[in-house]
Design an enzyme around this catalytic site. Structure first.
Site, PDB file in Angstrom:
ATOM      1  N   GLN A 106       0.767  -1.247  -0.102  1.00  0.00           N
ATOM      2  CA  GLN A 106       0.284  -0.041  -0.107  1.00  0.00           C
ATOM      3  C   GLN A 106       0.763   1.470   0.083  1.00  0.00           C
ATOM      4  OE1 GLN A 106      -3.683   0.188   2.166  1.00  0.00           O
ATOM      5  NE2 GLN A 106      -2.807   1.946   3.473  1.00  0.00           N
ATOM      6  N   HIS A 189       0.748  13.378   1.320  1.00  0.00           N
ATOM      7  CA  HIS A 189       0.204  12.540   2.692  1.00  0.00           C
ATOM      8  C   HIS A 189       0.195  13.652   3.870  1.00  0.00           C
ATOM      9  CE1 HIS A 189      -2.584  10.264   5.347  1.00  0.00           C
ATOM     10  NE2 HIS A 189      -2.323   9.296   4.972  1.00  0.00           N
ATOM     11  N   GLU A 294      -4.490  16.165   1.767  1.00  0.00           N
ATOM     12  CA  GLU A 294      -3.460  14.948   0.769  1.00  0.00           C
ATOM     13  C   GLU A 294      -3.663  16.016  -1.139  1.00  0.00           C
ATOM     14  OE1 GLU A 294      -3.995  11.424   1.839  1.00  0.00           O
ATOM     15  OE2 GLU A 294      -4.674  11.774   3.426  1.00  0.00           O
TER      16      GLU A 294
END
Length: 320
Positions: A106, A189, A294
């Site tokens: 991920q 992020h 983000e």
């Protein structure tokens, strides 16, 4: 290199004549970081592991603008929980099969690779205000054998972090250095620090279509002028027409997040249950003091042919 007409604008100025910014490399090994401080006290810290910005202080160094978990791993053992991790070449869980990124973890490997510090440059504007730019690099030879095996494509990333008295600019340059074209996604992020999430509103998304991951990835449209965080939130706002997303608290502006050559923005807050379920999220009620805004290109894929370059980023303006 292929130039594009609208590259993120550099925060440049005439050569400095007064006291300049201080830049130091602190620590060694996986925990080493680059710390830059302006003469006026503002500072930024970038961990070489992941090129993760872990601190950005404004107001003469008195105000921390980023949220960092008390249990964030800063020793290179796992991705940092907080700050500004760099997501590349896939956002979220990769496609289950049939895509070159399908074997990656991920959020890809950029946030869990050790980057190289390429150097600094400093400047001073006509009013005597300083800025400093830090450059970091990651290329194919710098990623783990596992990542190289999972994504066997030749690339180079350059990440520039520019600190001014009241802003932080972060820009990523992606270059295809191989013979084969590739597709990628990219995201910054960013965990912004707030005092009370119940008083936070986010503006600049009215009418924008979004994917709500909390509601089984269904598609919706932002109907309200201001987005309020009242529970677990995980939304991908797509193809936003205006550049600026604003974060306010109790009606007072906190941050302007200005996208450059990036059309998407993810808004995320784990809320109670998800925060408690994450082993590196602390304190458990830390979700009250953060919101992720983000910027990225995550709706679909960017494609680069041999020799081509993509560049995108953000400027976060502290309005406190």
């Amino acid at each position: 290199m292929v130039e594009r007409p609208n590259r993120p604008s550099a925060l440049s100025a005439p050569p400095a004549t007064g006291p300049g910014p201080q830049v130091d490399i602190v620590g060694s090994g996986p925990s080493s970081k680059v710390v830059a401080t302006l003469p006026s006290g503002e500072s930024v810290e970038v961990l070489l592991y992941g090129a993760t910005v872990t601190s950005w202080k404004s107001n003469g160094g008195q105000t921390e603008n980023l949220w960092l978990s008390e249990k964030a791993a800063l020793d290179g053992t796992k991705a940092v929980r907080g700050g500004i991790p760099v997501v590349f070449p896939v956002f979220g869980p990769p496609p289950k099969s049939g895509h070159p990124t399908s074997s990656l973890p991920q959020h890809g490997f950029a946030r869990t690779s050790r980057w190289e510090f390429l150097g600094k440059s400093a400047s001073e504007d006509a009013l005597g205000s300083n800025s400093v730019k830090l450059d970091f690099g990651l290329e194919t030879s710098g990623v783990s054998d596992e990542a190289r095996k999972a994504w066997p494509l030749d690339f180079a990333l350059q990440y520039s972090v520019t600190l001014t008295k009241d802003s932080l600019q972060t820009v990523v340059n992606v270059r295809n250095e191989g013979e084969q074209s590739f597709e990628f996604q990219f995201l910054l992020h960013t965990y912004l620090r707030v005092n009370d999430i119940s008083k936070v509103t986010i503006n600049g998304l009215l009418g924008v279509e979004y994917i709500d991951k909390v509601l089984n990835a269904t598609t919706h449209q932002q109907a309200d002028m201001s987005l309020k965080i009242t529970g677990e939130t995980d939304r991908v706002y797509k193809s936003i027409p205006q550049d600026t997303t604003s974060v306010l608290e109790d009606g007072k502006p906190l941050f302007d997040v200005v996208r450059d050559n990036l059309q998407d923005t993810v808004v995320w807050n784990p809320w109670v249950e998800k925060a408690a379920a994450m082993g590196d999220f602390a304190p458990n009620d830390g979700f009250k003091n953060m919101v992720c805004v983000e910027v990225g290109t995550v709706d679909g894929w960017q494609k680069l042919d041999k020799g081509e370059v993509f560049e995108g980023g953000q400027i976060i303006k502290s309005l406190l």
